[in-house]
Motif scaffolding. Sequence first.
Motif, PDB file in Angstrom:
ATOM      1  N   ALA A  61       0.818  -1.221   0.000  1.00  0.00           N
ATOM      2  CA  ALA A  61       0.000   0.000   0.000  1.00  0.00           C
ATOM      3  C   ALA A  61       0.848   1.265   0.000  1.00  0.00           C
ATOM      4  O   ALA A  61       0.397   2.308  -0.471  1.00  0.00           O
ATOM      5  N   THR A  62       2.067   1.180   0.515  1.00  0.00           N
ATOM      6  CA  THR A  62       2.902   2.389   0.556  1.00  0.00           C
ATOM      7  C   THR A  62       3.259   2.838  -0.857  1.00  0.00           C
ATOM      8  O   THR A  62       3.121   4.015  -1.203  1.00  0.00           O
ATOM      9  N   ILE A  63       3.692   1.875  -1.684  1.00  0.00           N
ATOM     10  CA  ILE A  63       4.012   2.189  -3.087  1.00  0.00           C
ATOM     11  C   ILE A  63       2.736   2.630  -3.814  1.00  0.00           C
ATOM     12  O   ILE A  63       2.760   3.532  -4.655  1.00  0.00           O
ATOM     13  N   PRO A 129      -7.022  11.715   3.628  1.00  0.00           N
ATOM     14  CA  PRO A 129      -7.553  11.244   4.902  1.00  0.00           C
ATOM     15  C   PRO A 129      -7.377   9.730   5.028  1.00  0.00           C
ATOM     16  O   PRO A 129      -7.134   9.044   4.038  1.00  0.00           O
ATOM     17  N   VAL A 130      -7.515   9.231   6.245  1.00  0.00           N
ATOM     18  CA  VAL A 130      -7.398   7.789   6.510  1.00  0.00           C
ATOM     19  C   VAL A 130      -8.686   7.320   7.195  1.00  0.00           C
ATOM     20  O   VAL A 130      -9.157   7.961   8.131  1.00  0.00           O
ATOM     21  N   HIS A 131      -9.245   6.209   6.722  1.00  0.00           N
ATOM     22  CA  HIS A 131     -10.383   5.590   7.430  1.00  0.00           C
ATOM     23  C   HIS A 131      -9.757   4.703   8.517  1.00  0.00           C
ATOM     24  O   HIS A 131      -9.530   3.500   8.297  1.00  0.00           O
ATOM     25  N   TYR A 155      -8.016   8.659  -0.561  1.00  0.00           N
ATOM     26  CA  TYR A 155      -8.211   8.026   0.743  1.00  0.00           C
ATOM     27  C   TYR A 155      -7.172   6.941   0.988  1.00  0.00           C
ATOM     28  O   TYR A 155      -6.973   6.075   0.132  1.00  0.00           O
ATOM     29  N   ASP A 156      -6.538   7.010   2.154  1.00  0.00           N
ATOM     30  CA  ASP A 156      -5.746   5.884   2.635  1.00  0.00           C
ATOM     31  C   ASP A 156      -6.755   4.937   3.276  1.00  0.00           C
ATOM     32  O   ASP A 156      -7.237   5.164   4.390  1.00  0.00           O
ATOM     33  N   ALA A 157      -7.114   3.907   2.494  1.00  0.00           N
ATOM     34  CA  ALA A 157      -8.137   2.957   2.945  1.00  0.00           C
ATOM     35  C   ALA A 157      -7.472   1.630   3.310  1.00  0.00           C
ATOM     36  O   ALA A 157      -8.063   0.556   3.161  1.00  0.00           O
ATOM     37  N   ALA A 183       0.356  -8.727   5.475  1.00  0.00           N
ATOM     38  CA  ALA A 183       0.100  -9.919   6.296  1.00  0.00           C
ATOM     39  C   ALA A 183      -0.757  -9.628   7.536  1.00  0.00           C
ATOM     40  O   ALA A 183      -1.458 -10.511   8.030  1.00  0.00           O
ATOM     41  N   THR A 184      -0.712  -8.398   8.025  1.00  0.00           N
ATOM     42  CA  THR A 184      -1.453  -8.058   9.251  1.00  0.00           C
ATOM     43  C   THR A 184      -2.880  -7.583   8.960  1.00  0.00           C
ATOM     44  O   THR A 184      -3.589  -7.192   9.883  1.00  0.00           O
ATOM     45  N   LYS A 185      -3.283  -7.600   7.690  1.00  0.00           N
ATOM     46  CA  LYS A 185      -4.593  -7.045   7.333  1.00  0.00           C
ATOM     47  C   LYS A 185      -5.666  -8.141   7.223  1.00  0.00           C
ATOM     48  O   LYS A 185      -5.356  -9.331   7.152  1.00  0.00           O
ATOM     49  N   GLU A 191       2.355  -9.635   1.183  1.00  0.00           N
ATOM     50  CA  GLU A 191       2.483  -8.191   1.019  1.00  0.00           C
ATOM     51  C   GLU A 191       1.584  -7.853  -0.161  1.00  0.00           C
ATOM     52  O   GLU A 191       1.432  -8.656  -1.082  1.00  0.00           O
ATOM     53  N   GLY A 192       1.032  -6.673  -0.170  1.00  0.00           N
ATOM     54  CA  GLY A 192       0.234  -6.276  -1.325  1.00  0.00           C
ATOM     55  C   GLY A 192      -0.596  -5.051  -1.038  1.00  0.00           C
ATOM     56  O   GLY A 192      -0.664  -4.581   0.107  1.00  0.00           O
ATOM     57  N   GLY A 193      -1.197  -4.538  -2.077  1.00  0.00           N
ATOM     58  CA  GLY A 193      -2.055  -3.373  -1.928  1.00  0.00           C
ATOM     59  C   GLY A 193      -2.766  -3.114  -3.233  1.00  0.00           C
ATOM     60  O   GLY A 193      -2.614  -3.877  -4.194  1.00  0.00           O
TER      61      GLY A 193
HETATM   62  N1  T4K Z   1      -1.681   3.260   5.706  1.00  0.00           N
HETATM   63  C1  T4K Z   1      -2.072   2.798   6.903  1.00  0.00           C
HETATM   64  C2  T4K Z   1      -3.131   3.531   7.646  1.00  0.00           C
HETATM   65  C3  T4K Z   1      -1.480   1.651   7.448  1.00  0.00           C
HETATM   66  O1  T4K Z   1      -1.854   1.203   8.659  1.00  0.00           O
HETATM   67  C4  T4K Z   1      -0.491   0.990   6.707  1.00  0.00           C
HETATM   68  C5  T4K Z   1       0.168  -0.196   7.247  1.00  0.00           C
HETATM   69  C6  T4K Z   1      -0.128   1.495   5.437  1.00  0.00           C
HETATM   70  C7  T4K Z   1      -0.757   2.630   4.969  1.00  0.00           C
HETATM   71  C8  T4K Z   1       0.919   0.826   4.584  1.00  0.00           C
HETATM   72  O2  T4K Z   1       0.537  -0.474   4.192  1.00  0.00           O
HETATM   73  P1  T4K Z   1       1.648  -1.494   3.600  1.00  0.00           P
HETATM   74  O3  T4K Z   1       2.618  -0.719   2.799  1.00  0.00           O
HETATM   75  O4  T4K Z   1       2.289  -2.184   4.802  1.00  0.00           O
HETATM   76  O5  T4K Z   1       0.824  -2.445   2.749  1.00  0.00           O
HETATM   77  C9  T4K Z   1       2.214  -3.227  10.714  1.00  0.00           C
HETATM   78  C10 T4K Z   1       2.273  -3.440   9.224  1.00  0.00           C
HETATM   79  O6  T4K Z   1       3.593  -3.709   8.748  1.00  0.00           O
HETATM   80  C11 T4K Z   1       1.672  -2.341   8.430  1.00  0.00           C
HETATM   81  O7  T4K Z   1       1.274  -2.907   7.188  1.00  0.00           O
HETATM   82  C12 T4K Z   1       0.436  -1.745   9.101  1.00  0.00           C
HETATM   83  N2  T4K Z   1      -0.102  -0.623   8.387  1.00  0.00           N
HETATM   84  C13 T4K Z   1       0.770  -1.331  10.514  1.00  0.00           C
HETATM   85  C14 T4K Z   1      -0.427  -0.723  11.209  1.00  0.00           C
HETATM   86  O8  T4K Z   1       1.157  -2.479  11.218  1.00  0.00           O
HETATM   87  P2  T4K Z   1       4.044  -3.428  12.556  1.00  0.00           P
HETATM   88  O9  T4K Z   1       5.406  -2.861  12.610  1.00  0.00           O
HETATM   89  O10 T4K Z   1       3.149  -3.265  13.715  1.00  0.00           O
HETATM   90  O11 T4K Z   1       4.092  -4.986  12.138  1.00  0.00           O
HETATM   91  P3  T4K Z   1       4.690  -6.228  12.898  1.00  0.00           P
HETATM   92  O12 T4K Z   1       5.629  -6.925  11.986  1.00  0.00           O
HETATM   93  O13 T4K Z   1       5.212  -5.829  14.218  1.00  0.00           O
HETATM   94  O14 T4K Z   1       3.414  -7.154  13.061  1.00  0.00           O
HETATM   95  C15 T4K Z   1       2.494  -7.072  14.128  1.00  0.00           C
HETATM   96  C16 T4K Z   1       2.200  -8.474  14.637  1.00  0.00           C
HETATM   97  O15 T4K Z   1       1.609  -9.236  13.599  1.00  0.00           O
HETATM   98  C17 T4K Z   1       3.397  -9.241  15.070  1.00  0.00           C
HETATM   99  O16 T4K Z   1       3.604  -9.036  16.430  1.00  0.00           O
HETATM  100  C18 T4K Z   1       3.068 -10.698  14.772  1.00  0.00           C
HETATM  101  C19 T4K Z   1       2.056 -10.603  13.656  1.00  0.00           C
HETATM  102  N3  T4K Z   1       2.617 -10.970  12.337  1.00  0.00           N
HETATM  103  C20 T4K Z   1       3.184 -10.011  11.543  1.00  0.00           C
HETATM  104  C21 T4K Z   1       3.709 -10.344  10.333  1.00  0.00           C
HETATM  105  C22 T4K Z   1       4.351  -9.301   9.453  1.00  0.00           C
HETATM  106  C23 T4K Z   1       2.567 -12.287  11.929  1.00  0.00           C
HETATM  107  O17 T4K Z   1       2.063 -13.156  12.660  1.00  0.00           O
HETATM  108  N4  T4K Z   1       3.057 -12.626  10.708  1.00  0.00           N
HETATM  109  C24 T4K Z   1       3.632 -11.703   9.884  1.00  0.00           C
HETATM  110  O18 T4K Z   1       4.069 -12.052   8.770  1.00  0.00           O
HETATM  111  O19 T4K Z   1       3.423  -2.778  11.232  1.00  0.00           O
END
Ligand code: T4K
Length: 365
Positions: A61-63, A129-131, A155-157, A183-185, A191-193
């Motif tokens: 989603a960042t890219i 804005p972000v939901h 929108y950052d959705a 992965a956390t979504k 990874e993806g968006g």
């Molecule tokens: N805009 C908003 C509003 C966002 O919240 C985000 C990302 C973005 C944009 C950008 O999206 P992307 O470019 O990432 O697609 C996480 C995520 O990395 C991030 O995607 C997410 N928001 C953010 C809110 O949270 P961390 O640093 O908290 O992740 P991490 O690795 O500490 O993971 C949390 C927990 O999830 C771990 O304690 C264990 C579990 N986990 C995590 C991963 C990666 C797993 O069980 N398996 C896994 O593969 O950032």
Amino acid sequence: MKQDPIYVTQPFLPPKEEFLPYLEKIWNSKQLTNGGNLHQELEKQLSDYLEVSHISLFSNATIALMTALKLYNLSGEIITTPFSFAATAQAIDWNNCKPVFVDVEEGTFNIDPSLIEEKITDSTSAILPVHVYGTPCNVEEISNIALNNNLKVIYDAAHSFGINYKGKSLLTFGDLSVLSFHATKVFNTFEGGAIISKDIDSKEQIDEMKNFSLTENGDIKNSGLNGKLSEIHAAMGLLQLKYIEFCLNQRKCVSDKYDKAFKDILGISITQDDVRWNRNYSYYPISIDKEVFNKSRDDVFENLKSNSVFSRKYFYPSLNNMTYFKTKSDDLNLSSKFSTEILCLPIYPDLKPEEQERVIEIILK
Ligand code: T4K
């Protein structure tokens, strides 16, 4: 005795055997990326599922956010929320624009539309804005402000997979919306968006931009980068989609159980349902009022941690308090306050009832 760790989330993984036929397909076709069959199929299935007309898959989603802003060649200042993940402001920064933070509102934790106009200047080109947690922003007011001031709305959705607002996809509001499939979504492709656009011209231009902006005859007429989603990621998405209703139901069960446990606890506030939209239970945020609950958010966080429960302070610090984005502003009080009060509790489809009971018990003790 050391207890098993409980994380804020764990990705849902479909049965491995169901992934193997996709691997066969990829091995046979030798098409690994660059818009292969699985990529095309996922775009089709997702646009049907999400009820949107145009979707462009991305590597994250960042890219996608960076590309969405670039599509309009935005310059100057972009109005956004400080209560978000780093990526929101970073996408603005990578476009050589300045994030201008506007405080958030009680209840939704989203940008407060009534405070936007006073931050608009001659240099403002867009609103981002972000939901937050999947709760819709005040899309009508934001749209009016954008219209009156000739601004784009992106929108950052990232958290808003499958949310409908007043009967239609939340992703259809604004000029563009960006989803995360990290992965956390709720819905993940490892990874993806994706960028959701309104018309075919925008989609085609976005698709070109994410492929280095290479045209059919090999020329480059625009800014470009590599934002493509590979076939293996697309395969994961197709399988995830098969299980999405199961995942959403499981998440709802977890959320309902927390609601029951916390709804009458003084000093803890939970998310309220609203008839205008559905929820995807991507996060389970609670706000802790230290004066009333007698323990601060950080006390609860530490207490959970010492019992091997790893909750998260999404989003702390508020972006305006991060060194890189530090803003000399005393009008971002609510965002700063929420960033010290909100704790996101473990919620994911495979969270076991006894694990959730452990989380609740630690908090209520
Ligand atoms: N805009 C908003 C509003 C966002 O919240 C985000 C990302 C973005 C944009 C950008 O999206 P992307 O470019 O990432 O697609 C996480 C995520 O990395 C991030 O995607 C997410 N928001 C953010 C809110 O949270 P961390 O640093 O908290 O992740 P991490 O690795 O500490 O993971 C949390 C927990 O999830 C771990 O304690 C264990 C579990 N986990 C995590 C991963 C990666 C797993 O069980 N398996 C896994 O593969 O950032």
